[in-house]
Write a protein that holds these residues in place. Structure first.
Motif, short mmCIF file in Angstrom:
data_model
loop_
_atom_site.label_atom_id
_atom_site.label_comp_id
_atom_site.label_asym_id
_atom_site.label_seq_id
_atom_site.Cartn_x
_atom_site.Cartn_y
_atom_site.Cartn_z
N ASP A 162 0.82 -1.21 0.00
CA ASP A 162 0.00 0.00 0.00
C ASP A 162 0.85 1.26 0.00
OD1 ASP A 162 -2.18 -1.62 0.02
OD2 ASP A 162 -2.85 -1.13 2.04
N ASN A 163 1.95 1.25 0.75
CA ASN A 163 2.79 2.44 0.80
C ASN A 163 3.34 2.79 -0.57
OD1 ASN A 163 2.68 3.11 3.60
ND2 ASN A 163 3.98 1.37 4.04
N ASP A 164 3.79 1.78 -1.31
CA ASP A 164 4.31 2.02 -2.65
C ASP A 164 3.22 2.56 -3.57
OD1 ASP A 164 6.93 1.28 -2.12
OD2 ASP A 164 6.61 -0.81 -2.67
N LEU A 165 2.03 1.97 -3.47
CA LEU A 165 0.91 2.41 -4.29
C LEU A 165 0.58 3.88 -4.03
CD1 LEU A 165 -1.58 2.05 -6.14
CD2 LEU A 165 -2.78 1.11 -4.14
N PHE A 166 0.40 4.25 -2.77
CA PHE A 166 -0.01 5.61 -2.44
C PHE A 166 1.13 6.60 -2.67
CE2 PHE A 166 -3.12 3.15 0.12
CZ PHE A 166 -4.25 3.58 -0.56
N ASP A 167 2.37 6.20 -2.40
CA ASP A 167 3.49 7.09 -2.68
C ASP A 167 3.63 7.36 -4.17
OD1 ASP A 167 4.08 7.27 -0.02
OD2 ASP A 167 5.83 5.95 -0.07
N SER A 168 3.37 6.36 -4.99
CA SER A 168 3.44 6.54 -6.45
C SER A 168 2.38 7.53 -6.93
CB SER A 168 3.24 5.19 -7.15
OG SER A 168 4.30 4.30 -6.86
N LEU A 169 1.17 7.38 -6.42
CA LEU A 169 0.10 8.28 -6.82
C LEU A 169 0.39 9.70 -6.36
CD1 LEU A 169 -3.02 6.04 -6.10
CD2 LEU A 169 -1.87 6.43 -8.29
N ARG A 170 0.94 9.83 -5.15
CA ARG A 170 1.30 11.17 -4.66
C ARG A 170 2.43 11.77 -5.47
NH1 ARG A 170 -0.24 9.11 0.64
NH2 ARG A 170 1.75 8.03 0.84
N ALA A 171 3.30 10.94 -6.03
CA ALA A 171 4.43 11.43 -6.83
C ALA A 171 4.00 11.85 -8.24
CB ALA A 171 5.51 10.36 -6.93
N GLY A 172 2.75 11.55 -8.61
CA GLY A 172 2.26 11.98 -9.91
C GLY A 172 1.95 10.89 -10.89
N ALA A 173 2.04 9.63 -10.47
CA ALA A 173 1.76 8.52 -11.38
C ALA A 173 0.27 8.45 -11.72
CB ALA A 173 2.21 7.20 -10.77
N SER A 174 -0.01 8.16 -12.98
CA SER A 174 -1.40 7.98 -13.44
C SER A 174 -1.76 6.51 -13.57
CB SER A 174 -1.60 8.65 -14.80
OG SER A 174 -1.33 10.02 -14.72
N GLY A 175 -0.77 5.64 -13.35
CA GLY A 175 -1.01 4.20 -13.45
C GLY A 175 -0.08 3.44 -12.54
N TYR A 176 -0.53 2.26 -12.13
CA TYR A 176 0.26 1.41 -11.24
C TYR A 176 -0.03 -0.02 -11.67
CZ TYR A 176 2.42 -0.06 -6.79
OH TYR A 176 3.24 -0.60 -5.83
N LEU A 177 0.84 -0.56 -12.51
CA LEU A 177 0.63 -1.88 -13.08
C LEU A 177 1.59 -2.89 -12.46
CD1 LEU A 177 0.29 -0.82 -16.83
CD2 LEU A 177 -1.55 -1.30 -15.21
N LEU A 178 1.13 -4.11 -12.30
CA LEU A 178 1.96 -5.17 -11.73
C LEU A 178 2.70 -5.92 -12.83
CD1 LEU A 178 -0.63 -6.42 -9.13
CD2 LEU A 178 1.33 -4.92 -8.71
N LYS A 179 3.90 -6.40 -12.49
CA LYS A 179 4.72 -7.06 -13.50
C LYS A 179 4.17 -8.40 -13.95
CE LYS A 179 9.12 -4.80 -12.57
NZ LYS A 179 10.53 -4.95 -12.14
N ASP A 180 3.20 -8.93 -13.23
CA ASP A 180 2.58 -10.16 -13.72
C ASP A 180 1.45 -9.87 -14.70
OD1 ASP A 180 0.70 -9.18 -11.98
OD2 ASP A 180 0.68 -10.91 -10.64
N THR A 181 1.25 -8.59 -15.03
CA THR A 181 0.31 -8.22 -16.08
C THR A 181 0.78 -8.80 -17.41
OG1 THR A 181 -0.23 -6.14 -14.97
CG2 THR A 181 -0.76 -6.28 -17.31
N ASP A 182 -0.13 -9.35 -18.19
CA ASP A 182 0.22 -9.85 -19.52
C ASP A 182 0.82 -8.69 -20.33
OD1 ASP A 182 0.36 -10.81 -22.10
OD2 ASP A 182 -1.65 -11.67 -22.10
N PRO A 183 2.09 -8.82 -20.81
CA PRO A 183 2.70 -7.72 -21.56
C PRO A 183 1.86 -7.25 -22.75
CG PRO A 183 4.34 -9.39 -21.04
CD PRO A 183 3.00 -9.96 -20.65
N GLU A 184 1.07 -8.15 -23.32
CA GLU A 184 0.27 -7.74 -24.47
C GLU A 184 -0.84 -6.76 -24.08
OE1 GLU A 184 -1.20 -11.18 -26.46
OE2 GLU A 184 0.80 -11.90 -27.05
N ARG A 185 -1.12 -6.65 -22.78
CA ARG A 185 -2.15 -5.71 -22.32
C ARG A 185 -1.58 -4.33 -22.04
NH1 ARG A 185 -5.26 -8.58 -17.49
NH2 ARG A 185 -6.45 -6.63 -17.65
N LEU A 186 -0.25 -4.20 -22.02
CA LEU A 186 0.37 -2.91 -21.69
C LEU A 186 0.00 -1.80 -22.67
CD1 LEU A 186 3.93 -3.94 -20.46
CD2 LEU A 186 2.03 -3.07 -19.09
#
Length: 215
Positions: A89-113
């Protein structure tokens, strides 16, 4: 007239993973104009190329979250998407506070990127449903205890050791962790042994319990 492909700078300290992502993005109509292996390098390349999107790993040398904040400040028109193994959760919220518009996990199918990045460029947020639920929970109960990366025991670990333990906490086996991180099982075991030594515990479960303690 055919539109110019959207341009991406990608940053991750695993060359093999970068190659997989590059292939998926280029097959999906994006142009990968530069690759970085550290946070500061990602900031430099983003300034040089001014891409439409910067795709950042979180726990690479120099910190992807710090890079996101700097890129967001320097290039407000550039979208930032984190690509990480961390479900913390800390990484997720820190990323959003830093300006990220997306937070994708590396187990996401690369074809969906490509579709995910196009969504971000259209004003959508690219966040897995399970993590969206955590964001909603945070708003419903902002005082809720969160576990993870900022605890004192976690601060003793390297970024790679944290990635290994985060995946073990999700229930992955040593071999599955090795595959996810493009490491050998032996290397994963070396990282686990290092964690046990740093935390002064005898087994993985004790280490995970300690890392889940409240900061």
């Amino acid at each position: 007239m055919t539109a110019e492909p959207r341009r991406v700078v990608m940053a991750d300290d695993h060359p093999q993973l970068r190659a997989h992502i590059r292939h998926a993005l280029e097959a999906g109509g994006f142009e990968v104009c530069a690759e970085a292996g550290t946070g500061p390098e990602a900031v430099r390349l983003a300034q040089e190329y001014e891409p439409d999107v910067v795709l950042l790993d979180i726990h690479m040398p120099g910190s992807g979250i710090r890079a996101a904040a700097e890129i967001s400040r320097l290039l407000p028109a550039t979208a930032i998407v984190m690509l990480t193994v961390s479900r913390d959760d800390n990484d997720l919220f820190d990323s959003l506070r830093a300006g990220a518009s997306g937070y994708l996990l590396k187990d996401t199918d690369p074809e969906r990127l490509p579709a995910a990045l196009r969504g971000v460029l259209s004003g959508e947020a690219a966040i897995p449903r399970a993590l969206v639920a955590r964001i909603l929970d945070e708003f419903r109960d902002p005082g809720k205890r969160r576990l993870g990366r900022r605890s004192k025991p976690a601060s003793l670990l390297s970024s790679r050791e944290w990635e290994v333990m985060a995946l073990l906490a999700e229930g992955l086996t040593t071999d599955e962790v090795a595959k996810r991180l493009f490491l050998s099982p032996t290397t994963v075991r070396v990282h686990i042994s290092s964690v046990l030594r740093k935390l002064r515990v005898k087994d993985r479960q004790s280490a995970l319990d300690l890392l889940r303690e409240e900061p």
